[in-house]
Design a protein around this motif. Structure first.
Motif, short mmCIF file in Angstrom:
data_model
loop_
_atom_site.label_atom_id
_atom_site.label_comp_id
_atom_site.label_asym_id
_atom_site.label_seq_id
_atom_site.Cartn_x
_atom_site.Cartn_y
_atom_site.Cartn_z
N SER A 1 11.66 -3.73 8.81
CA SER A 1 11.32 -4.21 7.44
C SER A 1 10.44 -2.83 6.80
O SER A 1 11.02 -2.58 5.70
CB SER A 1 10.82 -5.47 7.13
N SER A 2 9.48 -2.56 7.55
CA SER A 2 8.59 -1.53 6.78
C SER A 2 9.42 -0.14 6.98
O SER A 2 8.84 0.65 6.43
CB SER A 2 7.20 -1.40 7.67
N ALA A 3 9.97 0.16 8.01
CA ALA A 3 10.78 1.42 8.10
C ALA A 3 11.85 1.47 6.98
O ALA A 3 11.94 2.52 6.32
CB ALA A 3 11.50 1.49 9.35
N LYS A 4 12.30 0.31 6.75
CA LYS A 4 13.35 0.15 5.45
C LYS A 4 12.65 0.70 4.40
O LYS A 4 13.14 1.23 3.30
CB LYS A 4 14.12 -1.16 5.65
N THR A 5 11.35 -0.03 4.33
CA THR A 5 10.62 0.08 2.89
C THR A 5 10.17 1.56 2.68
O THR A 5 10.57 2.14 1.47
CB THR A 5 9.31 -0.53 2.90
N LEU A 6 9.85 2.11 3.61
CA LEU A 6 9.31 3.60 3.83
C LEU A 6 10.38 4.58 3.62
O LEU A 6 10.60 5.38 2.58
CB LEU A 6 8.81 3.94 5.00
N ALA A 7 11.61 4.46 4.22
CA ALA A 7 12.85 5.13 3.96
C ALA A 7 13.52 5.04 2.72
O ALA A 7 13.95 5.88 2.03
CB ALA A 7 13.95 4.78 5.15
N SER A 8 13.37 3.81 1.75
CA SER A 8 13.97 3.51 0.65
C SER A 8 13.06 4.09 -0.39
O SER A 8 13.59 4.28 -1.46
CB SER A 8 14.05 1.97 0.45
N LEU A 9 11.83 4.46 -0.16
CA LEU A 9 10.86 5.13 -1.10
C LEU A 9 11.14 6.79 -0.90
O LEU A 9 10.77 7.48 -1.98
CB LEU A 9 9.59 4.80 -0.72
N GLU B 1 0.83 -1.28 0.03
CA GLU B 1 0.11 0.15 -0.11
C GLU B 1 0.78 1.27 -0.04
O GLU B 1 0.67 2.15 -0.82
CB GLU B 1 -0.99 0.03 1.32
N LEU B 2 1.90 1.31 0.71
CA LEU B 2 2.96 2.20 0.77
C LEU B 2 3.60 2.62 -0.63
O LEU B 2 3.46 3.56 -1.11
CB LEU B 2 3.94 2.00 1.89
N ARG B 3 3.72 1.46 -1.15
CA ARG B 3 4.55 1.58 -2.69
C ARG B 3 3.53 2.04 -3.53
O ARG B 3 3.73 2.78 -4.52
CB ARG B 3 5.09 0.14 -2.92
N GLN B 4 2.13 1.80 -3.49
CA GLN B 4 1.20 2.24 -4.41
C GLN B 4 0.95 3.93 -4.10
O GLN B 4 0.88 4.63 -5.04
CB GLN B 4 -0.19 1.42 -4.20
#
Length: 484
Positions: free
Chosen positions: A274-282, A245-248
């Protein structure tokens, strides 16, 4: 020694089941816990197990008292406190629970709740009556189904006016309640004829509470805004549901040319790394999978163990490759904070600072730069569990100076104290307004009128257990004796 997989997990403020550190603006109602059925005769074995796991992996294991000097016959809660290093100032987060299963569910955002988050304030000059001002209603919760929303005011519970003497009992103990709503009339807050009745239910919270894009082409600004309440990657049925959902959302930000970003972490007490990394990587600017997002520091035994078994880079965690990263269009990111902003939220702030300007607006954060593990008895002799601090995180520059009771001091201190709260994304909402002012974007509509500033002497932020316990940062794993 504890073996850990790469799944990591952060949270903030343990309420009821774990011992936490409440700040004066984070006073939570007492939460009834499962009655402990452990026999007193089991205490020595439980306490011995607690000492074993703490002596192995605890970041401050060298500071623990000798096991022989402790009374193993006392309740494990009391025993565990003897092991914690400087509870008030250093390790404010380690804890113990007699209901491991319930706590683990709460870590995953599953709780039996009304689905409300609110701030309390006196509503009269005599400081006798209190109002509960809703700052968030969880999507899909009983409160949401009843039509409650951010900005609503609750004055009575089951017909009884809230006061300082009764609010804890009225707001925390009942399964079903009837709320009487209030309204602002001039400079007063008075009850209305509207009531809603809601019953607690098990809720899995979607961490994306709200997102929007504010387009102000006159000022060359396309502003992405997201209210993110916890770092949880997905559900049991879909392990990456919320990360996707974050990616979208960021795909939409990217396609619309977002060049300013506001992360609203006011309600975010942590979650999975893992979600912190996803958000930071976006978000990160000029990052890649070779760039360090954060590093971990363990006790001396584990530092040596990880480096020997996984190599010199074992404790360096890199950004992930996210195709919807918008960093190329950003020079900075704005983060809205509160006293409840912690752990994974603070990790994102600290982890991005080596790569771009991070502007914080709001109040001091909780100051949680430690990570730990929630550990149960792998022999299943009891349902006790411990949350043990294993170490701390630092960013790519080795910085981690916010691990105190003062947390991170915002660049712009703005008290989120004007009620009723405006909707998320409203350009005149208190903290969003400050972010837009710093960007150089003036208000597009009429400025807010009729707002009442809360009485700071009683301003206490409360939650209906929205995301389970807070101030936790966890690696999962089992106790596996090995030589470090």
């Amino acid at each position: 020694m504890l073996r850990f997989n790469k799944l990591s997990f952060l949270y903030i403020l343990a309420v009821g089941l774990l011992l936490g550190a409440c700040k004066d603006k984070e006073v939570a109602p007492e939460v009834s816990t499962t009655v402990d059925s452990t026999a007193v005769s089991d205490y020595p074995a439980i306490n011995s197990w607690l000492y074993e796991i703490m002596n192995d992996a605890y970041f401050w294991y060298k500071e623990m008292p000798a096991e022989a000097s402790l009374n193993a016959n006392v309740n494990p809660n009391e025993y565990f406190e003897k092991l914690v290093y400087q509870r008030a100032t250093v390790d404010r987060f380690s804890g113990v629970t007699n209901d491991f299963d319930a706590l683990q569910n709460e870590f995953n955002g599953i709780s039996k709740v009304f689905g409300l988050s609110y701030a309390l304030s006196y509503i009269d000059n005599s400081k006798s009556n209190i109002g509960a001002f809703l700052n968030h209603v969880v999507k899909g919760s009983p409160a949401d189904a009843a039509g409650l929303k951010r900005g609503d005011i609750l004055l009575k519970v089951n017909g009884t006016q809230l006061t300082e003497a009764n609010y804890v009992n009225l707001l925390s103990n009942a399964e079903t309640v009837s709320f009487t709503l209030g309204t602002v009339e001039g400079t007063s807050i008075i009850p209305t004829n509207k009531t809603v009745s809601i019953t607690k239910a098990e809720v899995t919270e979607d961490p994306v509470a709200f997102s929007s894009i504010i387009s102000r082409p006159t000022f060359g600004k396309t502003i992405g805004y997201i209210v993110y309440t916890q770092f949880v990657p997905g559900t049991a049925a879909d392990e990456e549901k919320y990360d996707n959902e974050l990616r979208q959302i960021f795909a939409d930000f990217k396609s619309k040319g977002v060049n300013e970003l506001v992360l609203d972490f006011r309600l975010n007490g942590g979650g999975y790394i893992s979600s912190a990394k996803t958000l930071a990587s976006l978000i990160g600017k000029n990052i890649s999978t070779s760039k360090v997002f954060y590093k971990e520091e363990w006790n001396d035994k584990y530092n040596a163990y990880w480096q020997r078994t996984k190599g010199a880079e074992a404790l360096n965690y890199k950004f992930s490759g996210e195709t919807n990263n918008i960093g190329a269009n950003l020079n900075r990111v704005f983060v809205l904070t509160s006293n409840g902003t912690a752990s994974a939220s603070e990790l994102v702030i600290n982890g991005l600072e080596p790569y771009m300007e991070v502007i914080t607006i709001g109040e001091n954060t909780a100051g949680k730069n430690l990570f730990g593990s929630l550990i149960n008895d792998d022999q299943e002799r009891w349902n006790w569990g411990a949350y043990v601090m294993l170490g701390r995180t630092v960013n790519a520059n080795g910085q981690s100076d916010y691990g105190t009771a003062n947390g991170m001091t915002p660049d712009y201190f703005v008290e989120d104290s004007k009620v009723p709260y405006l909707p998320f994304g409203d350009e005149n909402e208190t903290l969003m307004r400050k972010a837009l002012d710093v960007m150089g974007v003036p208000a597009s509509g009429n400025l807010r009128t009729g707002a009442v500033k809360t009485v700071n002497a009683f301003r206490k932020t409360l939650r209906d257990n929205l995301q389970g316990p807070r101030n936790l940062m966890i690696r999962t794993g089992k106790l596996t004796p090995v030589t470090p």
